[in-house]
Design a protein around this motif. Sequence first.
Motif, PDB file in Angstrom:
ATOM      1  N   LEU A  37     -41.496   3.873  39.712  1.00 35.55           N
ATOM      2  CA  LEU A  37     -41.356   4.269  41.112  1.00 35.55           C
ATOM      3  C   LEU A  37     -42.002   3.271  42.071  1.00 35.55           C
ATOM      4  O   LEU A  37     -43.155   2.875  41.904  1.00 35.55           O
ATOM      5  CB  LEU A  37     -41.978   5.647  41.333  1.00 35.55           C
ATOM      6  CG  LEU A  37     -41.436   6.799  40.472  1.00 35.55           C
ATOM      7  CD1 LEU A  37     -42.144   8.103  40.843  1.00 35.55           C
ATOM      8  CD2 LEU A  37     -39.928   6.941  40.652  1.00 35.55           C
ATOM      9  N   ILE A  38     -41.240   2.889  43.091  1.00 34.33           N
ATOM     10  CA  ILE A  38     -41.727   2.037  44.175  1.00 34.33           C
ATOM     11  C   ILE A  38     -41.559   2.812  45.476  1.00 34.33           C
ATOM     12  O   ILE A  38     -40.497   3.385  45.737  1.00 34.33           O
ATOM     13  CB  ILE A  38     -40.932   0.717  44.251  1.00 34.33           C
ATOM     14  CG1 ILE A  38     -41.143  -0.109  42.981  1.00 34.33           C
ATOM     15  CG2 ILE A  38     -41.354  -0.087  45.482  1.00 34.33           C
ATOM     16  CD1 ILE A  38     -40.302  -1.381  42.934  1.00 34.33           C
ATOM     17  N   GLY A  39     -42.596   2.854  46.297  1.00 34.17           N
ATOM     18  CA  GLY A  39     -42.505   3.505  47.603  1.00 34.17           C
ATOM     19  C   GLY A  39     -42.108   2.512  48.677  1.00 34.17           C
ATOM     20  O   GLY A  39     -42.292   1.299  48.527  1.00 34.17           O
ATOM     21  N   LEU A  98     -46.496   9.084  49.367  1.00 32.96           N
ATOM     22  CA  LEU A  98     -45.916   8.259  48.304  1.00 32.96           C
ATOM     23  C   LEU A  98     -46.915   8.000  47.176  1.00 32.96           C
ATOM     24  O   LEU A  98     -46.571   8.053  45.994  1.00 32.96           O
ATOM     25  CB  LEU A  98     -45.429   6.933  48.882  1.00 32.96           C
ATOM     26  CG  LEU A  98     -44.237   7.013  49.847  1.00 32.96           C
ATOM     27  CD1 LEU A  98     -44.014   5.661  50.523  1.00 32.96           C
ATOM     28  CD2 LEU A  98     -42.977   7.449  49.115  1.00 32.96           C
ATOM     29  N   ASP A 102     -46.133  11.451  45.137  1.00 31.09           N
ATOM     30  CA  ASP A 102     -45.057  10.873  44.312  1.00 31.09           C
ATOM     31  C   ASP A 102     -45.577   9.960  43.211  1.00 31.09           C
ATOM     32  O   ASP A 102     -44.846   9.641  42.276  1.00 31.09           O
ATOM     33  CB  ASP A 102     -44.087  10.099  45.198  1.00 31.09           C
ATOM     34  CG  ASP A 102     -43.394  10.992  46.221  1.00 31.09           C
ATOM     35  OD1 ASP A 102     -43.089  12.147  45.872  1.00 31.09           O
ATOM     36  OD2 ASP A 102     -43.169  10.550  47.360  1.00 31.09           O
ATOM     37  N   VAL A 104     -46.242   6.707  43.161  1.00 32.34           N
ATOM     38  CA  VAL A 104     -45.550   5.417  43.011  1.00 32.34           C
ATOM     39  C   VAL A 104     -46.530   4.361  42.517  1.00 32.34           C
ATOM     40  O   VAL A 104     -47.744   4.477  42.700  1.00 32.34           O
ATOM     41  CB  VAL A 104     -44.914   4.970  44.344  1.00 32.34           C
ATOM     42  CG1 VAL A 104     -43.892   5.999  44.825  1.00 32.34           C
ATOM     43  CG2 VAL A 104     -45.972   4.721  45.411  1.00 32.34           C
ATOM     44  N   ILE A 107     -46.140  -0.085  46.882  1.00 29.73           N
ATOM     45  CA  ILE A 107     -45.467   0.304  48.124  1.00 29.73           C
ATOM     46  C   ILE A 107     -45.013  -0.918  48.918  1.00 29.73           C
ATOM     47  O   ILE A 107     -45.770  -1.875  49.119  1.00 29.73           O
ATOM     48  CB  ILE A 107     -46.399   1.177  48.995  1.00 29.73           C
ATOM     49  CG1 ILE A 107     -46.651   2.519  48.281  1.00 29.73           C
ATOM     50  CG2 ILE A 107     -45.811   1.414  50.384  1.00 29.73           C
ATOM     51  CD1 ILE A 107     -47.648   3.416  48.982  1.00 29.73           C
ATOM     52  N   ARG A 349     -51.473   0.479  38.430  1.00 28.45           N
ATOM     53  CA  ARG A 349     -51.508  -0.028  39.802  1.00 28.45           C
ATOM     54  C   ARG A 349     -52.455  -1.224  39.922  1.00 28.45           C
ATOM     55  O   ARG A 349     -52.140  -2.227  40.577  1.00 28.45           O
ATOM     56  CB  ARG A 349     -51.968   1.078  40.752  1.00 28.45           C
ATOM     57  CG  ARG A 349     -50.936   2.144  41.049  1.00 28.45           C
ATOM     58  CD  ARG A 349     -51.575   3.260  41.861  1.00 28.45           C
ATOM     59  NE  ARG A 349     -50.612   4.250  42.322  1.00 28.45           N
ATOM     60  CZ  ARG A 349     -50.933   5.384  42.925  1.00 28.45           C
ATOM     61  NH1 ARG A 349     -52.229   5.663  43.148  1.00 28.45           N
ATOM     62  NH2 ARG A 349     -50.005   6.224  43.326  1.00 28.45           N
TER      63      ARG A 349
END
Length: 400
Positions: A37-39, A98, A102, A104, A107, A349
Amino acid sequence: MGRLQNGVRAGLVLAAAAGWMSVASSWVETASAEELLIGFLTAETGPFVSLSKTNEIAARMALEEINQAGGVDGKMLKLLTFDTAGKPDQSVVGLRKLAEDDQVLAIVGPFSSAQVRVVFPAAERIGVATMSMASSAPKLAAPFTYAFRNTSDEGYMFERLMRSLEAAKYPMATAAIAFATDDVISQTMGEKVLPAILKQHGVDIKLSVDFRLQAFDFSPQVSQLKSQPTDLVAVGSPPEAAIKLVQELRRQGHPGRLVAGSTIADPDLPTRMGKDGDGTIIPTTFFEALNDRTRQFGAEFTRRAKAANAERSLASQFDAATYDIVQFYAYAMKQTKATGDRAKVAAERTAIRDALRQIKGFPSIEGPISIGEDGDALKPVYVIEMQDSKWKLLGTHPAG
């Protein structure tokens, strides 16, 4: 007996439903584990909307190319968006949504320096990489480890413009400065960047005028500028204000050449300014006519923008920068073998952040890009001049 049978039947239905939900839940978890996932903090409105609204088109172009090529080690990238409306407070709300809800891995965005000033500190506290495609006020990423900008600060850009002016032997003995006071980067340009670089190149600054972005009438400011004619009129503003300014300059008969930073780097600007804008010179980090790869990118972007009924269909440097940010993230995820497992999000991250900081000479659509120690991209600068309602290349400056 009937009640007993009904009860048994209800129990069987509930049990079956529970079993199905368990299978469905397992399927969802498996499916989500196959996605990275990328925001994306978009800006569908706001002071720079003519430059920011199309960025998502470029992000999805990169996403589709990566996924069609097999994703990142077989895992597909997924883009989750949050519209900030170009507002700093909404940008922080979007970041938290995000990053915390979410989960992610990284971002894209936000767009402006005003947004970046509040998002970067918040992202540092959360521990998630954010990379702006446009913020260019000096050194905003430098204090943070998770902050990046796929842009070069305006001082770096405008200094290259001045080199090109000197090489072309254009008149540049005198200058005036006109800038907006109600936008972070415009005010920074007018009060700090433009005066410093102009003086560095021996230009005599005769006067400075300021205005509000929503101003309808620029005649008072231009009257002041006309009272002391100069070779250059250096502008700090978004495109819309620069268009009004140059139209009023020509209406009042001021012949000075407009020069500016990348804040007015709209590929449609020659059409929007018309003949009034001829001679305008700006720096940019993307020039579509540069080579076959940039032309192909531009053609595909235009096709998609027209299909989406976008107001602008030509790719800007900010669209190209957004495309490259997604490519950077895919590269960093591959380098770090990211899994997207929620239990590992914090560690992944941080690994992505560290991989981004090692990027050197990345073969991007904008040219070779490296990430500097301050988190800003080091990349080529293309100085372009408006002639006959078209942008033409005046000078090229390699990264560094």
